[in-house]
Design a protein around this motif. Structure first.
Motif, PDB file in Angstrom:
ATOM      1  N   VAL A  82      -6.003   4.180  -8.247  1.00 27.29           N
ATOM      2  CA  VAL A  82      -5.568   2.801  -7.994  1.00 27.29           C
ATOM      3  C   VAL A  82      -6.198   2.276  -6.708  1.00 27.29           C
ATOM      4  O   VAL A  82      -6.617   1.115  -6.641  1.00 27.29           O
ATOM      5  CB  VAL A  82      -4.028   2.715  -7.952  1.00 27.29           C
ATOM      6  N   THR A  83      -6.296   3.112  -5.686  1.00 27.24           N
ATOM      7  CA  THR A  83      -6.923   2.688  -4.433  1.00 27.24           C
ATOM      8  C   THR A  83      -8.365   2.263  -4.658  1.00 27.24           C
ATOM      9  O   THR A  83      -8.802   1.220  -4.164  1.00 27.24           O
ATOM     10  CB  THR A  83      -6.870   3.831  -3.393  1.00 27.24           C
ATOM     11  N   VAL A  84      -9.112   3.047  -5.411  1.00 32.07           N
ATOM     12  CA  VAL A  84     -10.519   2.718  -5.670  1.00 32.07           C
ATOM     13  C   VAL A  84     -10.628   1.451  -6.507  1.00 32.07           C
ATOM     14  O   VAL A  84     -11.423   0.554  -6.195  1.00 32.07           O
ATOM     15  CB  VAL A  84     -11.231   3.904  -6.368  1.00 32.07           C
ATOM     16  N   ILE A  85      -9.844   1.335  -7.567  1.00 32.67           N
ATOM     17  CA  ILE A  85      -9.925   0.168  -8.448  1.00 32.67           C
ATOM     18  C   ILE A  85      -9.555  -1.110  -7.703  1.00 32.67           C
ATOM     19  O   ILE A  85     -10.260  -2.122  -7.782  1.00 32.67           O
ATOM     20  CB  ILE A  85      -9.018   0.355  -9.690  1.00 32.67           C
ATOM     21  N   VAL A  86      -8.468  -1.092  -6.971  1.00 31.04           N
ATOM     22  CA  VAL A  86      -8.050  -2.282  -6.222  1.00 31.04           C
ATOM     23  C   VAL A  86      -9.041  -2.570  -5.096  1.00 31.04           C
ATOM     24  O   VAL A  86      -9.357  -3.732  -4.815  1.00 31.04           O
ATOM     25  CB  VAL A  86      -6.610  -2.136  -5.687  1.00 31.04           C
ATOM     26  N   GLY A  87      -9.578  -1.532  -4.478  1.00 29.59           N
ATOM     27  CA  GLY A  87     -10.575  -1.736  -3.427  1.00 29.59           C
ATOM     28  C   GLY A  87     -11.834  -2.393  -3.944  1.00 29.59           C
ATOM     29  O   GLY A  87     -12.391  -3.287  -3.306  1.00 29.59           O
ATOM     30  N   VAL A  88     -12.286  -1.971  -5.111  1.00 32.16           N
ATOM     31  CA  VAL A  88     -13.480  -2.584  -5.708  1.00 32.16           C
ATOM     32  C   VAL A  88     -13.187  -4.023  -6.137  1.00 32.16           C
ATOM     33  O   VAL A  88     -14.014  -4.919  -5.957  1.00 32.16           O
ATOM     34  CB  VAL A  88     -13.980  -1.737  -6.902  1.00 32.16           C
ATOM     35  N   ALA A  89     -11.991  -4.250  -6.680  1.00 34.17           N
ATOM     36  CA  ALA A  89     -11.636  -5.584  -7.171  1.00 34.17           C
ATOM     37  C   ALA A  89     -11.453  -6.586  -6.033  1.00 34.17           C
ATOM     38  O   ALA A  89     -11.855  -7.748  -6.152  1.00 34.17           O
ATOM     39  CB  ALA A  89     -10.373  -5.515  -8.012  1.00 34.17           C
ATOM     40  N   PRO A 139      -5.033  -4.202   0.780  1.00 34.02           N
ATOM     41  CA  PRO A 139      -4.332  -4.190  -0.509  1.00 34.02           C
ATOM     42  C   PRO A 139      -4.612  -2.926  -1.318  1.00 34.02           C
ATOM     43  O   PRO A 139      -3.748  -2.458  -2.067  1.00 34.02           O
ATOM     44  CB  PRO A 139      -4.850  -5.424  -1.245  1.00 34.02           C
ATOM     45  N   ALA A 140      -5.800  -2.364  -1.159  1.00 37.14           N
ATOM     46  CA  ALA A 140      -6.144  -1.147  -1.898  1.00 37.14           C
ATOM     47  C   ALA A 140      -5.261   0.017  -1.466  1.00 37.14           C
ATOM     48  O   ALA A 140      -4.720   0.745  -2.312  1.00 37.14           O
ATOM     49  CB  ALA A 140      -7.612  -0.808  -1.687  1.00 37.14           C
ATOM     50  N   VAL A 141      -5.095   0.196  -0.175  1.00 36.12           N
ATOM     51  CA  VAL A 141      -4.276   1.300   0.335  1.00 36.12           C
ATOM     52  C   VAL A 141      -2.809   1.092  -0.012  1.00 36.12           C
ATOM     53  O   VAL A 141      -2.124   2.034  -0.422  1.00 36.12           O
ATOM     54  CB  VAL A 141      -4.468   1.448   1.865  1.00 36.12           C
TER      55      VAL A 141
END
Length: 76
Positions: A39-46, A52-54
């Motif tokens: 989820v961290t990677v997906i939200v970080g890329v988005a 928000p990613a963390v």
């Protein structure tokens, strides 16, 4: 503890453990950590933003940890 109780406890533990570097870990913890990282990677890329990613990754991991932990507790 009776033999049947011991067997039931051993079987439950065997299905809920994962070996990480030779150390048994509860599977729900490994799943929660992998889900949080995903989820961290997906939200970080988005969002292209770390905050928000963390936060999303930590929330997903916490919810999975607590939710899945109910099913793999050691009840004796």
């Amino acid at each position: 503890m009776t033999t049947a109780g011991h067997l039931r406890s051993t079987v439950a533990r065997a299905t809920c453990d994962v070996s990480v570097a030779g150390v048994p870990w509860p599977a729900y913890k490994v799943i929660a950590l992998m889900l949080g990282a995903f989820v961290t990677v997906i939200v970080g890329v988005a969002t292209m933003s770390a905050a928000p990613a963390v936060l999303a990754g930590a929330a997903a991991a916490t919810i999975a940890w607590l939710g899945l932990g109910v099913f793999c507790t050691d009840r004796q």
